[in-house]
Write a protein that holds these residues in place. Structure first.
Motif, PDB file in Angstrom:
ATOM      1  N   SER A  10      48.793  35.378  36.754  1.00 52.94           N
ATOM      2  CA  SER A  10      49.311  35.056  37.823  1.00 52.94           C
ATOM      3  C   SER A  10      49.994  35.874  39.219  1.00 52.94           C
ATOM      4  O   SER A  10      50.780  36.408  39.314  1.00 52.94           O
ATOM      5  CB  SER A  10      50.889  34.324  37.560  1.00 52.94           C
ATOM      6  N   GLU A 138      45.109  34.161  42.668  1.00 53.77           N
ATOM      7  CA  GLU A 138      46.091  33.293  42.364  1.00 53.77           C
ATOM      8  C   GLU A 138      45.421  32.137  40.583  1.00 53.77           C
ATOM      9  O   GLU A 138      45.599  31.040  40.676  1.00 53.77           O
ATOM     10  CB  GLU A 138      46.492  32.587  43.420  1.00 53.77           C
ATOM     11  N   ARG A 139      44.101  32.751  40.841  1.00 51.98           N
ATOM     12  CA  ARG A 139      42.993  31.957  39.684  1.00 51.98           C
ATOM     13  C   ARG A 139      43.286  32.739  38.636  1.00 51.98           C
ATOM     14  O   ARG A 139      43.369  33.514  38.027  1.00 51.98           O
ATOM     15  CB  ARG A 139      41.755  31.531  40.188  1.00 51.98           C
ATOM     16  N   LYS A 154      41.681  25.989  38.646  1.00 51.38           N
ATOM     17  CA  LYS A 154      42.365  25.826  40.383  1.00 51.38           C
ATOM     18  C   LYS A 154      43.518  26.850  40.471  1.00 51.38           C
ATOM     19  O   LYS A 154      43.689  27.661  39.882  1.00 51.38           O
ATOM     20  CB  LYS A 154      43.176  24.323  40.205  1.00 51.38           C
ATOM     21  N   PRO A 155      43.738  26.927  42.412  1.00 46.32           N
ATOM     22  CA  PRO A 155      45.125  27.915  42.371  1.00 46.32           C
ATOM     23  C   PRO A 155      46.426  27.665  41.074  1.00 46.32           C
ATOM     24  O   PRO A 155      46.878  26.613  41.128  1.00 46.32           O
ATOM     25  CB  PRO A 155      45.107  27.929  43.451  1.00 46.32           C
ATOM     26  N   LEU A 156      46.690  28.698  40.698  1.00 44.98           N
ATOM     27  CA  LEU A 156      48.466  28.532  39.990  1.00 44.98           C
ATOM     28  C   LEU A 156      49.132  28.552  40.442  1.00 44.98           C
ATOM     29  O   LEU A 156      48.964  29.337  42.066  1.00 44.98           O
ATOM     30  CB  LEU A 156      47.864  29.533  38.849  1.00 44.98           C
ATOM     31  N   THR A 157      50.248  27.384  40.478  1.00 47.50           N
ATOM     32  CA  THR A 157      51.243  27.100  40.998  1.00 47.50           C
ATOM     33  C   THR A 157      52.192  27.822  40.458  1.00 47.50           C
ATOM     34  O   THR A 157      53.546  28.481  40.700  1.00 47.50           O
ATOM     35  CB  THR A 157      51.363  25.967  41.400  1.00 47.50           C
ATOM     36  N   GLU A 158      52.364  28.847  38.898  1.00 46.64           N
ATOM     37  CA  GLU A 158      53.601  29.066  38.389  1.00 46.64           C
ATOM     38  C   GLU A 158      52.688  29.998  37.522  1.00 46.64           C
ATOM     39  O   GLU A 158      50.996  30.152  36.558  1.00 46.64           O
ATOM     40  CB  GLU A 158      54.197  28.128  37.686  1.00 46.64           C
ATOM     41  N   SER A 159      53.675  30.774  36.582  1.00 47.77           N
ATOM     42  CA  SER A 159      53.451  31.570  36.296  1.00 47.77           C
ATOM     43  C   SER A 159      52.852  31.576  34.434  1.00 47.77           C
ATOM     44  O   SER A 159      53.489  30.530  34.139  1.00 47.77           O
ATOM     45  CB  SER A 159      53.970  33.305  35.599  1.00 47.77           C
ATOM     46  N   GLU A 160      52.457  31.841  34.263  1.00 50.61           N
ATOM     47  CA  GLU A 160      51.099  31.151  32.090  1.00 50.61           C
ATOM     48  C   GLU A 160      51.929  32.207  31.178  1.00 50.61           C
ATOM     49  O   GLU A 160      52.108  33.215  31.833  1.00 50.61           O
ATOM     50  CB  GLU A 160      49.614  31.616  32.881  1.00 50.61           C
TER      51      GLU A 160
END
Length: 191
Positions: A10, A138-139, A154-160
């Motif tokens: 992220s 961000e991907r 797709k662009p990540l919006t939160e941490s994995e």
């Protein structure tokens, strides 16, 4: 310094060189091509024109050859140095709505300069330029050399969450004023 895992990331680029991925169904996929031994992809850019671009995950700024930019009708603007004056022979542009195998990557900022001499000398493959670290920021991003596939999310919006070993990714400069490069550790190639 941030902690990242080998399978998720992220806030930066994620790079893995294996043939399996936990989130394969969530990733866009495209053929990974061979350009003189270097990974590259065909992308749709301005006016539907196809550009062949290297994947240079260790570099910060994506770039495009001047001739390719001119042939595609890409609008160029001068690149300004820290003193405000234009830098000779380097321009900048935005490739709008870049698609890889029909999947939207989005707008990609590029530096534009003449690559013809390095191509003629065999120091650079016959491609239009390169997609670099910032294009995939961000991907989740995978280069699958065994199956010849590029995969990206797709662009990540939160941490994995990190399901495996974690490693640090660093954006570091050469010397005091050199270009930034991406350094990674904590993963293995084919093992």
């Amino acid at each position: 310094m941030r902690r990242f895992c080998t399978l998720c990331l992220s806030g930066s680029l994620f790079l893995i060189v294996s043939s399996s991925l936990l989130w394969a169904s969530d990733l866009f996929e495209a053929p990974l091509l061979d350009c003189s031994g270097l990974p590259c992809v065909d992308v749709s850019a301005v006016n539907g024109r196809t550009l062949r671009l290297l994947i240079d995950a260790g570099n910060n700024n994506s770039y495009l050859d001047t001739q390719s930019a001119q042939e595609a009708g890409i609008s160029l603007s001068p690149l300004q140095g820290s003193n405000g004056s234009a830098i000779d022979q380097v321009q900048r542009a935005v490739l709008p709505q870049v698609k890889i195998n029909g999947s939207l990557l989005g707008d990609v900022g590029v530096m534009v300069y003449d690559l013809s001499d390095t191509k003629k000398k065999g120091q650079f493959p016959d491609v239009d330029g390169a997609l670099t670290f910032n294009a995939f920021r961000e991907r989740i991003f995978q280069l699958d050399y065994r199956q010849h596939k590029l995969r990206f999310s797709k662009p990540l919006t939160e941490s994995e969450p990190c399901p495996g070993r974690c490693a640090d990714l660093l954006l570091q400069h050469f010397g005091n004023s050199g270009p930034p490069i991406l350094l990674a550790g904590g993963f293995a190639v084919d093992g």
